[in-house]
Design an enzyme around this catalytic site. Structure first.
Site, PDB file in Angstrom:
ATOM      1  N   SER A  19       0.790  -1.315  -0.070  1.00  0.00           N
ATOM      2  CA  SER A  19      -0.001  -0.055  -0.040  1.00  0.00           C
ATOM      3  C   SER A  19       0.892   1.032   0.161  1.00  0.00           C
ATOM      4  CB  SER A  19      -1.051   0.067   1.255  1.00  0.00           C
ATOM      5  OG  SER A  19      -0.198   0.048   2.192  1.00  0.00           O
ATOM      6  N   GLY A  21       3.451   3.782  -2.567  1.00  0.00           N
ATOM      7  CA  GLY A  21       3.106   4.716  -3.848  1.00  0.00           C
ATOM      8  C   GLY A  21       3.114   3.922  -4.860  1.00  0.00           C
ATOM      9  N   SER A  48       7.441   2.959   3.266  1.00  0.00           N
ATOM     10  CA  SER A  48       8.520   3.758   2.981  1.00  0.00           C
ATOM     11  C   SER A  48       7.973   4.953   2.305  1.00  0.00           C
ATOM     12  CB  SER A  48       9.603   3.268   2.133  1.00  0.00           C
ATOM     13  OG  SER A  48      10.455   2.334   2.845  1.00  0.00           O
ATOM     14  N   GLY A  54      11.847  14.419   0.892  1.00  0.00           N
ATOM     15  CA  GLY A  54      12.202  15.168   0.072  1.00  0.00           C
ATOM     16  C   GLY A  54      11.292  15.560  -1.141  1.00  0.00           C
ATOM     17  N   GLY A  55      10.618  14.543  -1.917  1.00  0.00           N
ATOM     18  CA  GLY A  55       9.834  14.910  -2.875  1.00  0.00           C
ATOM     19  C   GLY A  55       9.747  13.739  -4.174  1.00  0.00           C
ATOM     20  N   GLU A 120      18.125  18.552  -4.822  1.00  0.00           N
ATOM     21  CA  GLU A 120      18.693  17.678  -4.182  1.00  0.00           C
ATOM     22  C   GLU A 120      19.897  17.089  -4.923  1.00  0.00           C
ATOM     23  OE1 GLU A 120      15.468  15.387  -1.611  1.00  0.00           O
ATOM     24  OE2 GLU A 120      15.360  14.791  -3.556  1.00  0.00           O
ATOM     25  N   HIS A 244      21.782   6.302   2.913  1.00  0.00           N
ATOM     26  CA  HIS A 244      21.646   7.762   2.794  1.00  0.00           C
ATOM     27  C   HIS A 244      22.653   8.673   3.539  1.00  0.00           C
ATOM     28  CE1 HIS A 244      19.547  11.770   3.406  1.00  0.00           C
ATOM     29  NE2 HIS A 244      18.714  11.310   2.429  1.00  0.00           N
ATOM     30  N   ARG A 290      24.843  10.578  -3.779  1.00  0.00           N
ATOM     31  CA  ARG A 290      24.753  10.225  -2.528  1.00  0.00           C
ATOM     32  C   ARG A 290      25.764   9.231  -2.182  1.00  0.00           C
ATOM     33  NH1 ARG A 290      18.318   9.157  -1.438  1.00  0.00           N
ATOM     34  NH2 ARG A 290      18.015  11.415  -1.571  1.00  0.00           N
ATOM     35  N   HIS A 351      19.353   2.619   2.970  1.00  0.00           N
ATOM     36  CA  HIS A 351      18.200   3.722   2.756  1.00  0.00           C
ATOM     37  C   HIS A 351      17.295   3.172   1.419  1.00  0.00           C
ATOM     38  CE1 HIS A 351      16.027   7.207   2.396  1.00  0.00           C
ATOM     39  NE2 HIS A 351      16.175   7.635   0.910  1.00  0.00           N
ATOM     40  N   ARG A 386      21.025   5.469  -7.401  1.00  0.00           N
ATOM     41  CA  ARG A 386      19.647   6.203  -7.577  1.00  0.00           C
ATOM     42  C   ARG A 386      19.908   7.594  -7.212  1.00  0.00           C
ATOM     43  NH1 ARG A 386      15.201   8.012  -4.139  1.00  0.00           N
ATOM     44  NH2 ARG A 386      16.369   7.364  -2.432  1.00  0.00           N
TER      45      ARG A 386
HETATM   46  P1  FAD Z   1       6.673   1.043   0.292  1.00  0.00           P
HETATM   47  O1  FAD Z   1       6.264   2.579   0.111  1.00  0.00           O
HETATM   48  O2  FAD Z   1       7.580   0.640   1.079  1.00  0.00           O
HETATM   49  O3  FAD Z   1       5.457   0.160   0.442  1.00  0.00           O
HETATM   50  C1  FAD Z   1       5.598  -1.057   0.522  1.00  0.00           C
HETATM   51  C2  FAD Z   1       4.237  -1.849   0.859  1.00  0.00           C
HETATM   52  O4  FAD Z   1       4.256  -3.421   0.953  1.00  0.00           O
HETATM   53  C3  FAD Z   1       3.861  -1.599   2.330  1.00  0.00           C
HETATM   54  O5  FAD Z   1       2.498  -1.286   2.526  1.00  0.00           O
HETATM   55  C4  FAD Z   1       4.058  -2.831   3.270  1.00  0.00           C
HETATM   56  O6  FAD Z   1       3.304  -3.265   4.185  1.00  0.00           O
HETATM   57  C5  FAD Z   1       3.809  -3.924   1.939  1.00  0.00           C
HETATM   58  N1  FAD Z   1       4.476  -5.127   2.069  1.00  0.00           N
HETATM   59  C6  FAD Z   1       5.572  -5.633   1.983  1.00  0.00           C
HETATM   60  N2  FAD Z   1       5.667  -6.871   2.173  1.00  0.00           N
HETATM   61  C7  FAD Z   1       4.375  -7.420   2.191  1.00  0.00           C
HETATM   62  C8  FAD Z   1       4.065  -8.664   2.490  1.00  0.00           C
HETATM   63  N3  FAD Z   1       4.865  -9.890   2.625  1.00  0.00           N
HETATM   64  N4  FAD Z   1       2.725  -8.946   2.506  1.00  0.00           N
HETATM   65  C9  FAD Z   1       1.852  -7.675   2.371  1.00  0.00           C
HETATM   66  N5  FAD Z   1       2.163  -6.467   2.466  1.00  0.00           N
HETATM   67  C10 FAD Z   1       3.586  -6.189   2.266  1.00  0.00           C
HETATM   68  N6  FAD Z   1      12.038   8.591  -2.454  1.00  0.00           N
HETATM   69  C11 FAD Z   1      11.784   9.669  -3.223  1.00  0.00           C
HETATM   70  O7  FAD Z   1      11.648   9.700  -4.684  1.00  0.00           O
HETATM   71  N7  FAD Z   1      11.687  10.871  -2.690  1.00  0.00           N
HETATM   72  C12 FAD Z   1      11.989  11.105  -1.466  1.00  0.00           C
HETATM   73  O8  FAD Z   1      11.894  12.197  -0.946  1.00  0.00           O
HETATM   74  C13 FAD Z   1      12.193   9.899  -0.482  1.00  0.00           C
HETATM   75  N8  FAD Z   1      12.299   9.788   0.740  1.00  0.00           N
HETATM   76  C14 FAD Z   1      12.596   8.893   1.499  1.00  0.00           C
HETATM   77  C15 FAD Z   1      12.650   8.987   2.877  1.00  0.00           C
HETATM   78  C16 FAD Z   1      12.802   7.679   3.582  1.00  0.00           C
HETATM   79  C17 FAD Z   1      13.094   8.028   5.071  1.00  0.00           C
HETATM   80  C18 FAD Z   1      12.846   6.605   3.051  1.00  0.00           C
HETATM   81  C19 FAD Z   1      12.740   5.263   3.925  1.00  0.00           C
HETATM   82  C20 FAD Z   1      12.828   6.288   1.749  1.00  0.00           C
HETATM   83  C21 FAD Z   1      12.577   7.422   0.842  1.00  0.00           C
HETATM   84  N9  FAD Z   1      12.531   7.530  -0.590  1.00  0.00           N
HETATM   85  C22 FAD Z   1      12.341   8.662  -1.470  1.00  0.00           C
HETATM   86  C23 FAD Z   1      12.261   6.199  -1.181  1.00  0.00           C
HETATM   87  C24 FAD Z   1      10.950   6.039  -1.305  1.00  0.00           C
HETATM   88  O9  FAD Z   1      10.099   6.455  -0.313  1.00  0.00           O
HETATM   89  C25 FAD Z   1      10.640   4.570  -1.624  1.00  0.00           C
HETATM   90  O10 FAD Z   1      11.322   4.088  -2.437  1.00  0.00           O
HETATM   91  C26 FAD Z   1       9.237   4.251  -2.157  1.00  0.00           C
HETATM   92  O11 FAD Z   1       8.411   5.122  -1.104  1.00  0.00           O
HETATM   93  C27 FAD Z   1       8.967   2.796  -2.216  1.00  0.00           C
HETATM   94  O12 FAD Z   1       7.476   2.887  -2.622  1.00  0.00           O
HETATM   95  P2  FAD Z   1       6.915   1.439  -2.664  1.00  0.00           P
HETATM   96  O13 FAD Z   1       5.522   1.593  -2.947  1.00  0.00           O
HETATM   97  O14 FAD Z   1       7.552   0.663  -3.661  1.00  0.00           O
HETATM   98  O15 FAD Z   1       7.114   0.687  -1.522  1.00  0.00           O
HETATM   99  C1  SIN Z   2      15.514  12.616   1.222  1.00  0.00           C
HETATM  100  O1  SIN Z   2      14.743  13.463   1.381  1.00  0.00           O
HETATM  101  O2  SIN Z   2      16.757  12.923   1.542  1.00  0.00           O
HETATM  102  C2  SIN Z   2      15.369  11.332   0.723  1.00  0.00           C
HETATM  103  C3  SIN Z   2      15.203  11.729  -0.665  1.00  0.00           C
HETATM  104  C4  SIN Z   2      15.085  10.201  -1.531  1.00  0.00           C
HETATM  105  O3  SIN Z   2      15.741   9.312  -1.015  1.00  0.00           O
HETATM  106  O4  SIN Z   2      14.682  10.046  -2.749  1.00  0.00           O
END
Ligand code: FAD
Ligand code: SIN
Length: 551
Positions: A19, A21, A48, A54-55, A120, A244, A290, A351, A386
């Site tokens: 759930s 992005g 995550s 950041g954005g 960034e 990070h 990074r 990270h 990345r």
């Molecule tokens: P996630 O958002 O991590 O979602 C994973 C989902 O999978 C969750 O709902 C979890 O419950 C579910 N899941 C996992 N395993 C299972 C399972 N076995 N069964 C059921 N559900 C499961 N990126 C940017 O582009 N800009 C930023 O500013 C940025 N800042 C960041 C700051 C932080 C602190 C972190 C940690 C990351 C950041 N990133 C940023 C990276 C970015 O946030 C992530 O790469 C991105 O959000 C990943 O999205 P996703 O949907 O792939 O996974």
């Molecule tokens: C951050 O805000 O520094 C994280 C940005 C990213 O991981 O893309």
């Protein structure tokens, strides 16, 4: 505990695991007549995505161009990005922003009521849209709300996907192999359910909980990568783990990130002496990509025997700092640090997982009917490093592309073979759970100490040896006892850690996020590292980098 009578089977058109992005953009881009299941390991916002500060990178300003964003991405990825994926992602910037605005995400505006763009590391232009310093929260809460409003989307919180069901897994060789759904543990009732659908998407996020110190939430245990690999899909470039540069160093705040946008808005990195040391490492100083900044900090910490370096934004006006970083200002003040007058202690932490499940432009994996999106996937975008804020963009671009593909290939007459319920006849209650906790700690410490920012062949060999022992113990445990969340996660994490080490051992050069003292130079050939299931057979195809004027 006898769980055998408590199983149930659910039928959907599309099952989405995750759930964040990636999962939500897929769900919200599918037609409303599709019956969709979203599974999440814990609360919907526990991802995550929610913690992103950041954005989202996108070319929106007149002075910017698609080509510049492509070039910046390729440079940060040190020639290992795949051009098709970079073009697809960068071109998808504007449509992704439109999608987010349509869903109602409230981004920060400038004085002219246009989207405010921050900067960034690695980006040559201001091109990061954001919601102050809590962008992920704004995106996550808005998309979750939209999904909850949809009658065609059924949400299963605290359901943990265990494994993908396919014809091959069922031993059914009369039909072409494809994904049929998955088994998932209902954590609350401790029952295993069968979810069936012609289309399954793994949007499970990354795997950085493999490391002792990480910016990631607890869900990031590489489940999607491990499940896809066990289902027969290839995985690539797992050696590239992004550290990070600036996580808070504070005993009361675990995994707390200080956004790179703070350096984008002028913050300096300093040593205890006050020296602005990044200038010694790269002319882009604090805004170098990074990998360079994290390695420089790691070098200085080891050279000087210090626990952290300092991030300093005190030279900017206090109002500017409070306006741009309200969440960080408030949180750090709670911890006794006034960032308008005091420097922030920071260290690097694991990270982002640049590698993942190999997918095509529609997020299809090697197994028909199975998609991988977001941090779980390897699209070719990130190469060996990345660039900041490209990952959320990738989630939306590939989530929308998967939705189109699923819609075009939907067959309402899809037929299932006979699917057995989860078999618990051979397992019992675990005698002691401490085995799992002990192995979990050992794995994460091993990865941190031996497979971190700076590697050597000897350290990797040591890590592999320990991981193989842990894997054997966990596999036995998994075969003998009822599944639990901890056990499922550890089983996945140990497999993904093995992939990281095996990929790292294959890369005999230092490139981007993979730095080894034994091979400090760049190799002349550009190769991605591909692991073939089931036995990690390595294939190293050349990367299709078709841009002679770069680097
Ligand atoms: P996630 O958002 O991590 O979602 C994973 C989902 O999978 C969750 O709902 C979890 O419950 C579910 N899941 C996992 N395993 C299972 C399972 N076995 N069964 C059921 N559900 C499961 N990126 C940017 O582009 N800009 C930023 O500013 C940025 N800042 C960041 C700051 C932080 C602190 C972190 C940690 C990351 C950041 N990133 C940023 C990276 C970015 O946030 C992530 O790469 C991105 O959000 C990943 O999205 P996703 O949907 O792939 O996974
Ligand atoms: C951050 O805000 O520094 C994280 C940005 C990213 O991981 O893309």
């Amino acid at each position: 505990m006898d769980m055998s009578n408590l199983n149930s089977t659910h039928h959907f058109d599309v099952i989405i695991v995750g759930s964040g992005g990636a999962g939500l953009s897929l769900a919200l881009s599918l037609p409303e007549h599709f019956k969709i299941a979203i599974l999440a390991k814990s609360h919907l916002t526990d991802a995550s995505t929610y913690y992103a500060q950041g954005g989202v990178a996108a070319v929106l300003d007149q002075s910017d161009s698609i080509q510049q964003h492509i070039d910046d991405t390729m440079i940060a990825g040190v020639d290992l990005c795949e051009l098709d994926a970079v073009q697809q992602t960068v071109n998808g910037g504007k449509p992704s922003v439109d999608f987010l605005l349509q869903q109602g995400v409230a981004f920060t505006l400038d004085q002219d009521q246009q989207l405010h763009l921050t900067r960034e590391g690695g980006h040559s232009q201001r091109r990061i849209i954001h919601a102050a310093d809590a962008t992920g929260k704004a995106i996550s809460t808005t998309l979750v709300q939209r999904a909850q409003e949809k009658a065609n989307i059924q949400i299963f919180e605290n359901f943990i996907a265990i494994d993908v069901i396919s014809h091959a897994k069922l031993g059914c060789d009369t039909q072409p192999n494809r994904a049929l759904g998955l088994y998932a543990l209902d954590e609350q009732h401790q029952t295993v359910h069968t979810f069936l659908a012609p289309f399954t998407a793994l949007a499970c996020g990354g795997a950085m909980k493999a490391y002792l110190y990480t910016s990631n939430p607890d869900i990031a245990t590489g489940d999607g990568i491990a499940m896809a690999y066990r289902a027969g899909c290839r995985v690539a470039n797992m050696e590239f783990n992004q550290f990070h540069p600036t996580c808070l160093y504070h005993p009361q705040a675990r995994s707390f990130l200080i956004t790179e946008a703070m350096r984008g808005e002028g913050a300096y990195l300093r040593l205890p002496s006050g020296e602005r040391f990044m200038l010694r490492f790269d002319e882009r100083a604090e805004l170098a990509p990074r990998d360079i900044v994290a390695r420089a900090i790691d070098f200085e910490i080891k050279r000087l025997g210090i626990r952290h370096v300092w991030l300093d934004i005190t030279h900017q006006p206090a109002d500017f700092v409070k306006e741009h970083f309200p969440t960080l200002y408030a949180r750090l003040l709670e911890l006794g640090i006034d960032i308008t007058t005091e420097m922030i202690p920071v260290v690097p932490a694991a990270h982002y997982t640049c590698g993942g499940v190999m997918v095509d432009e529609h997020s299809q994996t090697d197994l028909p009917g199975l998609y991988a999106i977001g941090e779980t996937a390897y699209t070719g975008l990130h190469g060996s490093n990345r660039m900041a804020s490209n990952s959320l963009l990738e989630c939306f671009v590939y989530g929308m592309s998967a939705a189109q593909h699923i819609e075009q290939h939907f067959d309402p007459s899809f037929d299932y073979p006979s699917i057995p319920a989860w078999d618990t006849s051979q397992v019992t209650d675990a005698d002691e759970d401490v085995v799992i906790l002990q192995n979990w700690d050992e794995l994460r410490a091993t990865m941190w100490n031996y497979v971190g920012i700076v590697r050597t062949t000897k350290r990797l060999q040591r890590a592999l040896h320990r991981i193989e022992m842990l894997k054997k113990e966990i596999t036995e445990y998994y075969q003998d006892y009822y599944v639990s969340k901890n056990l499922i996660e550890l089983r996945n994490l140990v497999l993904v850690s093995e992939m990281i080490v095996r990929c790292a051992m294959q890369r005999k050069e230092s490139r981007g996020l993979h730095y080894t003292l034994d091979y400090p130079e760049l190799a002349t050939e550009l190769r991605k590292t591909v692991l073939n299931p089931p036995n990690f057979q390595v294939e190293q195809p050349l990367v299709n980098v078709d841009s002679p004027d770069l680097c």
